[in-house]
Design an enzyme around this catalytic site. Structure first.
Site, PDB file in Angstrom:
ATOM      1  N   CYS A 134      -4.052  -8.440  -6.309  1.00 36.77           N
ATOM      2  CA  CYS A 134      -4.925  -7.342  -5.915  1.00 36.77           C
ATOM      3  C   CYS A 134      -5.358  -6.629  -7.185  1.00 36.77           C
ATOM      4  CB  CYS A 134      -4.171  -6.370  -5.008  1.00 36.77           C
ATOM      5  SG  CYS A 134      -5.272  -5.162  -4.236  1.00 36.77           S
ATOM      6  N   CYS A 136      -5.791  -3.331  -7.409  1.00 39.20           N
ATOM      7  CA  CYS A 136      -5.510  -1.882  -7.417  1.00 39.20           C
ATOM      8  C   CYS A 136      -4.544  -1.429  -8.513  1.00 39.20           C
ATOM      9  CB  CYS A 136      -5.068  -1.388  -6.044  1.00 39.20           C
ATOM     10  SG  CYS A 136      -3.552  -2.126  -5.438  1.00 39.20           S
ATOM     11  N   CYS A 190      -8.934  -1.386  -4.731  1.00 39.34           N
ATOM     12  CA  CYS A 190      -8.678  -2.831  -4.764  1.00 39.34           C
ATOM     13  C   CYS A 190      -9.962  -3.608  -5.070  1.00 39.34           C
ATOM     14  CB  CYS A 190      -8.121  -3.288  -3.419  1.00 39.34           C
ATOM     15  SG  CYS A 190      -6.768  -2.281  -2.803  1.00 39.34           S
ATOM     16  N   LYS A 218      -4.066  -6.325   7.574  1.00 36.58           N
ATOM     17  CA  LYS A 218      -3.472  -5.203   6.855  1.00 36.58           C
ATOM     18  C   LYS A 218      -4.186  -3.927   7.270  1.00 36.58           C
ATOM     19  CE  LYS A 218      -2.820  -3.566   2.141  1.00 36.58           C
ATOM     20  NZ  LYS A 218      -2.812  -3.984   0.729  1.00 36.58           N
ATOM     21  N   ARG A 273       2.781   3.075  -3.489  1.00 35.44           N
ATOM     22  CA  ARG A 273       1.663   3.415  -4.384  1.00 35.44           C
ATOM     23  C   ARG A 273       2.152   4.147  -5.628  1.00 35.44           C
ATOM     24  NH1 ARG A 273      -3.083   4.683   0.013  1.00 35.44           N
ATOM     25  NH2 ARG A 273      -3.129   2.562   0.848  1.00 35.44           N
ATOM     26  N   ARG A 314      -8.574   3.900   1.477  1.00 30.92           N
ATOM     27  CA  ARG A 314      -8.901   2.487   1.642  1.00 30.92           C
ATOM     28  C   ARG A 314      -9.457   2.166   3.039  1.00 30.92           C
ATOM     29  NH1 ARG A 314      -6.316   1.401  -3.145  1.00 30.92           N
ATOM     30  NH2 ARG A 314      -4.055   1.191  -3.224  1.00 30.92           N
ATOM     31  N   LYS A 345       0.825  -6.226   8.498  1.00 29.78           N
ATOM     32  CA  LYS A 345       1.355  -5.169   7.633  1.00 29.78           C
ATOM     33  C   LYS A 345       0.723  -3.850   8.018  1.00 29.78           C
ATOM     34  CE  LYS A 345       0.994  -3.794   2.906  1.00 29.78           C
ATOM     35  NZ  LYS A 345       0.281  -3.962   1.676  1.00 29.78           N
ATOM     36  N   SER A 361       6.894  -0.175   2.335  1.00 27.15           N
ATOM     37  CA  SER A 361       7.735   0.818   1.670  1.00 27.15           C
ATOM     38  C   SER A 361       8.073   2.012   2.574  1.00 27.15           C
ATOM     39  CB  SER A 361       7.055   1.286   0.387  1.00 27.15           C
ATOM     40  OG  SER A 361       5.756   1.783   0.659  1.00 27.15           O
ATOM     41  N   TYR A 421      12.206  -4.849   1.303  1.00 23.75           N
ATOM     42  CA  TYR A 421      12.896  -4.377   0.101  1.00 23.75           C
ATOM     43  C   TYR A 421      14.401  -4.604   0.206  1.00 23.75           C
ATOM     44  CZ  TYR A 421       8.325  -2.646  -0.876  1.00 23.75           C
ATOM     45  OH  TYR A 421       6.973  -2.610  -1.103  1.00 23.75           O
TER      46      TYR A 421
HETATM   47  C1  PBG Z   1      -1.830  -3.701  -2.869  1.00 20.59           C
HETATM   48  C2  PBG Z   1      -0.668  -3.567  -1.966  1.00 20.59           C
HETATM   49  C3  PBG Z   1      -0.201  -2.436  -1.257  1.00 20.59           C
HETATM   50  C4  PBG Z   1       0.994  -2.826  -0.645  1.00 20.59           C
HETATM   51  C5  PBG Z   1       1.201  -4.156  -0.965  1.00 20.59           C
HETATM   52  N1  PBG Z   1       0.159  -4.599  -1.751  1.00 20.59           N
HETATM   53  C6  PBG Z   1      -0.704  -1.057  -1.210  1.00 20.59           C
HETATM   54  C7  PBG Z   1      -1.965  -0.733  -0.533  1.00 20.59           C
HETATM   55  O1  PBG Z   1      -2.666  -1.562   0.002  1.00 20.59           O
HETATM   56  O2  PBG Z   1      -2.299   0.447  -0.584  1.00 20.59           O
HETATM   57  C8  PBG Z   1       1.878  -1.933   0.162  1.00 20.59           C
HETATM   58  C9  PBG Z   1       3.306  -2.359   0.212  1.00 20.59           C
HETATM   59  C10 PBG Z   1       4.281  -1.322   0.640  1.00 20.59           C
HETATM   60  O3  PBG Z   1       3.949  -0.188   1.012  1.00 20.59           O
HETATM   61  O4  PBG Z   1       5.472  -1.645   0.613  1.00 20.59           O
HETATM   62  N2  PBG Z   1      -3.065  -3.548  -2.344  1.00 20.59           N
END
Ligand code: PBG
Length: 320
Positions: free
Chosen positions: A113, A115, A123, A189, A199, A211, A242, A268, A307
């Protein structure tokens, strides 16, 4: 009299009747490797997962392998950011070192990605007038994926949600003789509050806006199905929902629709909610974590990014 409880009366009966099983190779451990750190840093809410210097990451992987972890997803966090023409040296070097040291004893997926690479934390690449530059974005994502594959990545995991990125990645990989490198796409997602702790860890908070223009609106199951279908049609090998728990209703339908394995990313904020509940003395962290994994498997998840993968052995999850 019919008594459903009869088969729950002891552990042997409960095990006999267990309908979902999984092994530690179906759990994927995220790693954050950060350029320019003088020492490793904790991540608020993500007990057990830290922002690591490259040398510390190598040590961590060694420990994880001893604990039976075989699958990793790597988040590269380079220090220098750009708005396009990204420099992939830090990430490439990291992948090279991991693969040189551990070879085929692990499967190394790379989150792909822009970002963590961009100055603005989005992104994608923007035109000067502030609109999204789709063409340059796809070009940069494909080049990024190629650089990871060339460094030895075992799999590419695009997480940006841009239309066409799986085709663009597949095309460049095939052209450069990486036909066997699989794509595990973050295919469904949602735009979510639950990415908060991540983040901070990945330096990827957007500096303006959010986003919602490229991630899916949680109100839209049809959109969620179409996003995964699109990735399947573009050549993804594995799909993903996700956040995990808030997408539970979609796992099985996506798998049936596409005929592909669908994983779940316990993000997360989901993981941190268990950490915080446990800190408040309200749940047993380990038992709650294991419970969520069973539920995701029950919901049809082929694999789980979590995690807590490195805790699996402690929690009694079997090796294959
Ligand atoms: C990158 C990405 C993100 C996550 C995984 N890859 C963040 C987002 O899209 O803002 C989130 C993973 C997590 O919160 O554990 N784009």
């Amino acid at each position: 009299m019919k008594r459903l409880q009869r088969l729950r009366s002891n552990i042997h009966l409960r095990n006999l009747c267990a309908q979902t099983e999984f092994n530690s190779s179906q759990l994927i451990q995220p790693l954050f490797i950060v350029e320019g750190l003088s020492q490793d840093e904790d991540i608020k809410g993500l007990k057990g997962t830290r922002r690591l210097k490259r040398e510390s990451a190598l040590k961590q992987i060694e420990l994880d392998l001893e604990a039976g972890v075989r699958q990793f997803i790597l988040f590269n966090v380079p220090q220098t950011k750009a708005s396009e023409s990204f420099n992939h040296n830090f990430s490439s070097q990291t992948i090279l070192e991991i693969k040189k040291r551990f070879g085929d004893s692990l499967q190394l997926w790379i989150d792909t990605c822009l970002c963590s690479l961009t100055t603005h934390g989005h992104c994608c690449v923007f035109h000067d007038n502030g609109t999204r530059n789709h063409e340059s974005t796809l070009k940069e994502i494909a080049l990024t994926a190629l650089s990871y594959a060339q460094a030895g990545a075992d799999g590419i995991s695009p997480s940006d949600m841009m239309d066409g990125r799986v085709s663009a990645i597949r095309k460049i990989l095939d052209e450069k003789n990486f036909e066997n490198t699989p794509i595990m796409s973050y295919s469904t997602k949602f735009s979510s509050q639950f990415y908060g702790p991540f983040r901070n860890a990945a330096d990827s908070s957007p500096k303006f806006g959010d986003r919602t223009q490229y991630q899916i609106d949680v109100r839209n199951p049809r959109d969620a199905m179409n996003a995964s279908l699109r990735c399947a049609e573009e050549g993804a090998d594995l799909l993903m929902v996700k956040p995990a728990m808030t997408s539970l209703d979609l796992i099985q339908p996506i798998s049936t629709l596409t005929g592909l394995g669908v994983g779940a990313y316990q993000v997360s904020g989901e993981y941190a909610s268990l950490v915080l509940l446990a800190e408040a003395g309200l749940v047993s962290f380990e038992k709650a974590l294991l419970e969520t994994w069973h539920v995701l498997k029950r919901g049809g998840a082929q694999y789980i990014i979590t995690y807590g993968a490195r805790l699996a052995k402690e929690l009694g999850v079997k090796n294959p």
